[in-house]
Write a protein that holds these residues in place. Structure first.
Motif, PDB file in Angstrom:
ATOM      1  N   TYR A 150      12.967  19.448   1.854  1.00  0.00           N
ATOM      2  CA  TYR A 150      13.190  20.295   0.679  1.00  0.00           C
ATOM      3  C   TYR A 150      14.663  20.282   0.268  1.00  0.00           C
ATOM      4  CZ  TYR A 150       8.609  22.329   1.649  1.00  0.00           C
ATOM      5  OH  TYR A 150       7.257  22.512   1.874  1.00  0.00           O
ATOM      6  N   THR A 151      14.898  20.079  -1.035  1.00  0.00           N
ATOM      7  CA  THR A 151      16.255  20.189  -1.563  1.00  0.00           C
ATOM      8  C   THR A 151      16.471  21.622  -2.027  1.00  0.00           C
ATOM      9  OG1 THR A 151      16.160  17.911  -2.334  1.00  0.00           O
ATOM     10  CG2 THR A 151      17.871  19.283  -3.295  1.00  0.00           C
ATOM     11  N   LYS A 152      17.569  22.192  -1.583  1.00  0.00           N
ATOM     12  CA  LYS A 152      17.886  23.568  -1.973  1.00  0.00           C
ATOM     13  C   LYS A 152      19.147  23.562  -2.848  1.00  0.00           C
ATOM     14  CE  LYS A 152      17.093  23.557   2.132  1.00  0.00           C
ATOM     15  NZ  LYS A 152      16.391  22.572   2.999  1.00  0.00           N
ATOM     16  N   VAL A 153      19.070  24.205  -3.994  1.00  0.00           N
ATOM     17  CA  VAL A 153      20.225  24.274  -4.896  1.00  0.00           C
ATOM     18  C   VAL A 153      20.521  25.729  -5.219  1.00  0.00           C
ATOM     19  CG1 VAL A 153      21.203  23.534  -7.120  1.00  0.00           C
ATOM     20  CG2 VAL A 153      19.523  22.089  -5.979  1.00  0.00           C
ATOM     21  N   SER A 154      21.777  26.080  -5.144  1.00  0.00           N
ATOM     22  CA  SER A 154      22.169  27.438  -5.482  1.00  0.00           C
ATOM     23  C   SER A 154      23.396  27.385  -6.397  1.00  0.00           C
ATOM     24  CB  SER A 154      22.478  28.186  -4.178  1.00  0.00           C
ATOM     25  OG  SER A 154      23.116  29.386  -4.471  1.00  0.00           O
ATOM     26  N   VAL A 155      23.286  27.963  -7.566  1.00  0.00           N
ATOM     27  CA  VAL A 155      24.410  28.007  -8.505  1.00  0.00           C
ATOM     28  C   VAL A 155      24.774  29.475  -8.689  1.00  0.00           C
ATOM     29  CG1 VAL A 155      25.236  27.365 -10.816  1.00  0.00           C
ATOM     30  CG2 VAL A 155      23.492  25.967  -9.699  1.00  0.00           C
ATOM     31  N   SER A 156      26.025  29.815  -8.435  1.00  0.00           N
ATOM     32  CA  SER A 156      26.408  31.230  -8.471  1.00  0.00           C
ATOM     33  C   SER A 156      26.947  31.644  -9.843  1.00  0.00           C
ATOM     34  CB  SER A 156      27.469  31.501  -7.414  1.00  0.00           C
ATOM     35  OG  SER A 156      28.684  30.950  -7.834  1.00  0.00           O
ATOM     36  N   GLN A 157      27.144  32.933  -9.988  1.00  0.00           N
ATOM     37  CA  GLN A 157      27.697  33.472 -11.240  1.00  0.00           C
ATOM     38  C   GLN A 157      29.083  32.896 -11.522  1.00  0.00           C
ATOM     39  OE1 GLN A 157      28.144  37.731 -11.323  1.00  0.00           O
ATOM     40  NE2 GLN A 157      28.097  37.782 -13.550  1.00  0.00           N
ATOM     41  N   LYS A 158      29.823  32.615 -10.443  1.00  0.00           N
ATOM     42  CA  LYS A 158      31.162  32.038 -10.580  1.00  0.00           C
ATOM     43  C   LYS A 158      31.099  30.734 -11.374  1.00  0.00           C
ATOM     44  CE  LYS A 158      34.578  34.196  -8.625  1.00  0.00           C
ATOM     45  NZ  LYS A 158      35.882  34.328  -9.301  1.00  0.00           N
ATOM     46  N   VAL A 184      33.578  23.745   8.346  1.00  0.00           N
ATOM     47  CA  VAL A 184      34.750  23.980   7.505  1.00  0.00           C
ATOM     48  C   VAL A 184      34.389  24.835   6.292  1.00  0.00           C
ATOM     49  CG1 VAL A 184      34.849  21.939   5.962  1.00  0.00           C
ATOM     50  CG2 VAL A 184      36.923  22.860   6.901  1.00  0.00           C
ATOM     51  N   ILE A 185      33.156  24.673   5.816  1.00  0.00           N
ATOM     52  CA  ILE A 185      32.681  25.508   4.706  1.00  0.00           C
ATOM     53  C   ILE A 185      32.657  26.980   5.168  1.00  0.00           C
ATOM     54  CG2 ILE A 185      30.657  26.062   3.236  1.00  0.00           C
ATOM     55  CD1 ILE A 185      31.946  23.457   2.338  1.00  0.00           C
ATOM     56  N   SER A 186      32.146  27.201   6.380  1.00  0.00           N
ATOM     57  CA  SER A 186      32.095  28.572   6.933  1.00  0.00           C
ATOM     58  C   SER A 186      33.500  29.156   7.069  1.00  0.00           C
ATOM     59  CB  SER A 186      31.427  28.579   8.303  1.00  0.00           C
ATOM     60  OG  SER A 186      30.142  28.056   8.204  1.00  0.00           O
ATOM     61  N   THR A 187      34.446  28.316   7.513  1.00  0.00           N
ATOM     62  CA  THR A 187      35.830  28.785   7.671  1.00  0.00           C
ATOM     63  C   THR A 187      36.375  29.270   6.330  1.00  0.00           C
ATOM     64  OG1 THR A 187      36.120  27.114   9.373  1.00  0.00           O
ATOM     65  CG2 THR A 187      38.130  28.116   8.510  1.00  0.00           C
ATOM     66  N   TYR A 188      36.140  28.495   5.285  1.00  0.00           N
ATOM     67  CA  TYR A 188      36.651  28.893   3.966  1.00  0.00           C
ATOM     68  C   TYR A 188      35.938  30.145   3.438  1.00  0.00           C
ATOM     69  CZ  TYR A 188      39.916  25.092   3.420  1.00  0.00           C
ATOM     70  OH  TYR A 188      40.999  24.273   3.571  1.00  0.00           O
ATOM     71  N   GLN A 189      34.667  30.292   3.780  1.00  0.00           N
ATOM     72  CA  GLN A 189      33.951  31.515   3.379  1.00  0.00           C
ATOM     73  C   GLN A 189      34.638  32.726   4.004  1.00  0.00           C
ATOM     74  OE1 GLN A 189      29.915  30.087   4.435  1.00  0.00           O
ATOM     75  NE2 GLN A 189      29.258  31.219   2.650  1.00  0.00           N
ATOM     76  N   GLU A 190      35.015  32.553   5.274  1.00  0.00           N
ATOM     77  CA  GLU A 190      35.706  33.656   5.979  1.00  0.00           C
ATOM     78  C   GLU A 190      37.067  33.940   5.336  1.00  0.00           C
ATOM     79  OE1 GLU A 190      35.735  32.404  10.062  1.00  0.00           O
ATOM     80  OE2 GLU A 190      33.553  32.456  10.136  1.00  0.00           O
ATOM     81  N   LEU A 191      37.663  32.909   4.731  1.00  0.00           N
ATOM     82  CA  LEU A 191      38.966  33.094   4.079  1.00  0.00           C
ATOM     83  C   LEU A 191      38.839  33.689   2.673  1.00  0.00           C
ATOM     84  CD1 LEU A 191      40.729  29.750   5.100  1.00  0.00           C
ATOM     85  CD2 LEU A 191      41.448  32.035   5.778  1.00  0.00           C
ATOM     86  N   GLY A 192      37.616  33.958   2.272  1.00  0.00           N
ATOM     87  CA  GLY A 192      37.405  34.607   0.979  1.00  0.00           C
ATOM     88  C   GLY A 192      37.035  33.667  -0.149  1.00  0.00           C
ATOM     89  N   PHE A 193      36.791  32.396   0.172  1.00  0.00           N
ATOM     90  CA  PHE A 193      36.357  31.454  -0.859  1.00  0.00           C
ATOM     91  C   PHE A 193      34.910  31.777  -1.237  1.00  0.00           C
ATOM     92  CE2 PHE A 193      39.345  27.758  -1.305  1.00  0.00           C
ATOM     93  CZ  PHE A 193      40.403  28.358  -0.640  1.00  0.00           C
ATOM     94  N   GLU A 194      34.638  31.744  -2.544  1.00  0.00           N
ATOM     95  CA  GLU A 194      33.301  32.089  -3.025  1.00  0.00           C
ATOM     96  C   GLU A 194      32.515  30.847  -3.402  1.00  0.00           C
ATOM     97  OE1 GLU A 194      33.033  35.717  -5.664  1.00  0.00           O
ATOM     98  OE2 GLU A 194      35.178  35.327  -5.690  1.00  0.00           O
ATOM     99  N   GLU A 195      31.211  30.952  -3.225  1.00  0.00           N
ATOM    100  CA  GLU A 195      30.349  29.808  -3.536  1.00  0.00           C
ATOM    101  C   GLU A 195      30.221  29.610  -5.044  1.00  0.00           C
ATOM    102  OE1 GLU A 195      26.316  29.492  -1.593  1.00  0.00           O
ATOM    103  OE2 GLU A 195      25.708  29.320  -3.682  1.00  0.00           O
ATOM    104  N   TYR A 196      30.378  28.375  -5.477  1.00  0.00           N
ATOM    105  CA  TYR A 196      30.118  28.002  -6.866  1.00  0.00           C
ATOM    106  C   TYR A 196      28.779  27.274  -6.935  1.00  0.00           C
ATOM    107  CZ  TYR A 196      34.745  29.311  -8.553  1.00  0.00           C
ATOM    108  OH  TYR A 196      35.855  30.029  -8.914  1.00  0.00           O
ATOM    109  N   ILE A 197      28.671  26.236  -6.120  1.00  0.00           N
ATOM    110  CA  ILE A 197      27.423  25.481  -6.045  1.00  0.00           C
ATOM    111  C   ILE A 197      27.174  25.095  -4.597  1.00  0.00           C
ATOM    112  CG2 ILE A 197      26.284  23.280  -6.599  1.00  0.00           C
ATOM    113  CD1 ILE A 197      27.465  23.270  -9.268  1.00  0.00           C
ATOM    114  N   ALA A 198      25.926  25.170  -4.198  1.00  0.00           N
ATOM    115  CA  ALA A 198      25.539  24.634  -2.888  1.00  0.00           C
ATOM    116  C   ALA A 198      24.242  23.864  -3.080  1.00  0.00           C
ATOM    117  CB  ALA A 198      25.345  25.757  -1.881  1.00  0.00           C
ATOM    118  N   LYS A 229      23.420  35.460 -13.680  1.00  0.00           N
ATOM    119  CA  LYS A 229      24.143  35.762 -12.439  1.00  0.00           C
ATOM    120  C   LYS A 229      23.913  34.712 -11.374  1.00  0.00           C
ATOM    121  CE  LYS A 229      24.562  40.738 -12.918  1.00  0.00           C
ATOM    122  NZ  LYS A 229      23.964  42.007 -12.567  1.00  0.00           N
ATOM    123  N   GLY A 230      22.903  33.909 -11.562  1.00  0.00           N
ATOM    124  CA  GLY A 230      22.669  32.868 -10.562  1.00  0.00           C
ATOM    125  C   GLY A 230      21.392  32.101 -10.793  1.00  0.00           C
ATOM    126  N   LEU A 231      21.320  30.993 -10.121  1.00  0.00           N
ATOM    127  CA  LEU A 231      20.141  30.133 -10.182  1.00  0.00           C
ATOM    128  C   LEU A 231      19.900  29.572  -8.786  1.00  0.00           C
ATOM    129  CD1 LEU A 231      18.082  28.186 -11.758  1.00  0.00           C
ATOM    130  CD2 LEU A 231      19.990  26.609 -11.912  1.00  0.00           C
TER     131      LEU A 231
END
Lengths: 174, 180
Positions: B37-45, A83-97, B71-73
């Protein structure tokens, strides 16, 4: 003919932000949920038992919040990645992963002048709980530091206790 | 001939863009499915959200200003892995090979730390930290426009595991100043 087609495509592009994009999450989570919570401005204020003003201001721009508590199969097979991939395709941008090592957190957003939309997944290894959510509206980010300062455990009704004997109880007297 | 020059120019330009974050991205891909491994990504947004916050004090204002230029971490960390030392050595070799400039390194019995940067026209565009101990490993990349004097503030306020090591760099930098 070409002119008409271009006009239709252009109009469709303009109209796209007007439609909310909660459907992919619904399609995914409806069959994989233990519980579903649907919150609107009035219900968001209602769970604020102590009427914390910072919280009310933070949620004042939120139009809708959908929360799915995912079942054990979804937690184990990590199908929420689809579902995350689907939203990426819809133009949603990553904030935190954040993933690996037990805990998982994804926050994706699609902001425009009209309405902002966010989707996210949280999974905590210790509590064996996984949540997926969709939020439409604007979050009062500026109020978060004040809220962290003023918030106390019994200020809010714990929705996840709903239909359990703990629902509505003071967390300090559990 | 003209075409050839344009292609070479474009290639050089794209290489400059790719250079930022290449090493950490490589490790993100490599360890994608590894649950140790824990992976963390914080974007510019996400960082741009901070700019909406109201600063209550001068320190908060400085922090928000520093954050707004990022711009990111990206962080990769592991608490208990068998090959931590090997990982550290391999990562350090990859960082050096990618052309990062060493800023500072700390070695002691418990942990090795190395900070490296990519600097362009006097502006630090990426700061990468690699730490490796007996069992632990951390790789952290902060990119955007980085002011070293604000590093410890960012480290303190963001409270991301592994980021507290950035404070050591500032401490060490101050200590060096005192020594000379």
């Amino acid at each position: 003919m070409t002119k008409t087609l271009i006009s239709i495509i252009f109009l469709m592009g303009l109209m796209q932000p007007l439609f909310s994009q909660e459907q992919p999450l619904k399609d995914y989570a409806e069959d994989r949920r233990e519980r579903k919570f649907c919150l609107y401005p009035s219900t968001l204020r209602m769970i604020n038992i102590k009427q914390n003003e910072d919280y009310n201001q933070m949620v004042s721009g939120i139009e809708k919040l959908l929360i799915y508590k995912l079942d054990s199969t979804a937690r184990a097979d990590k199908s929420y990645k689809e579902v995350i991939s689907t939203y990426q395709e819809l133009g949603f941008e990553e904030y935190i992963a954040m993933y690996g090592g037990g805990n998982t957190m994804y926050l994706y957003g699609n902001e425009n002048n009209k309405t902002s939309e966010f989707i996210g997944v949280f999974k905590q290894a210790e509590s064996e709980m996984a949540l997926a959510f969709y939020l439409r509206g604007n979050i009062g980010w500026a109020k978060i530091p004040d809220l962290i300062q003023s918030f106390e455990a019994d200020d809010m009704l714990n929705l996840f206790d709903f239909k359990t004997e703990n629902f509505g109880n003071d967390p300090h007297n559990k | 001939m003209k075409k050839g020059l344009i292609i070479i120019g474009m290639l050089l330009l794209s290489m400059g863009v790719i250079a930022q974050g290449t090493v950490i991205t490589k490790y993100f891909n490599l360890l994608e499915e590894n649950e140790d491994y824990t992976k963390v990504s914080v974007s510019q947004k996400m960082f741009s959200m901070f700019t909406e916050l109201e600063a209550g004090s001068d320190a908060e204002k400085e922090f928000l200003e520093a954050i707004s230029k990022l711009k990111g971490l990206k962080v990769i960390m592991a608490d208990s892995i068998g090959d931590a030392e090997k990982m550290y050595k391999t990562a350090i070799a990859d960082v050096d090979k990618a052309g990062y400039e060493e800023l500072m390194s700390i070695k002691d019995a418990e942990e090795n730390l190395k900070f490296s940067i990519i600097e362009k026209d006097g502006i630090i565009e990426e700061l990468i930290m690699v730490a490796g101990g007996n069992k632990g490993f951390v790789m952290l990349s902060l990119y955007g426009e980085i002011d070293l004097s604000n590093i410890s503030k960012i480290a303190q306020e963001l409270r991301v595991e592994g980021l507290e090591n950035l404070g050591k760099m500032r401490d060490n930098h101050d200590h060096d100043k005192d020594t000379y």
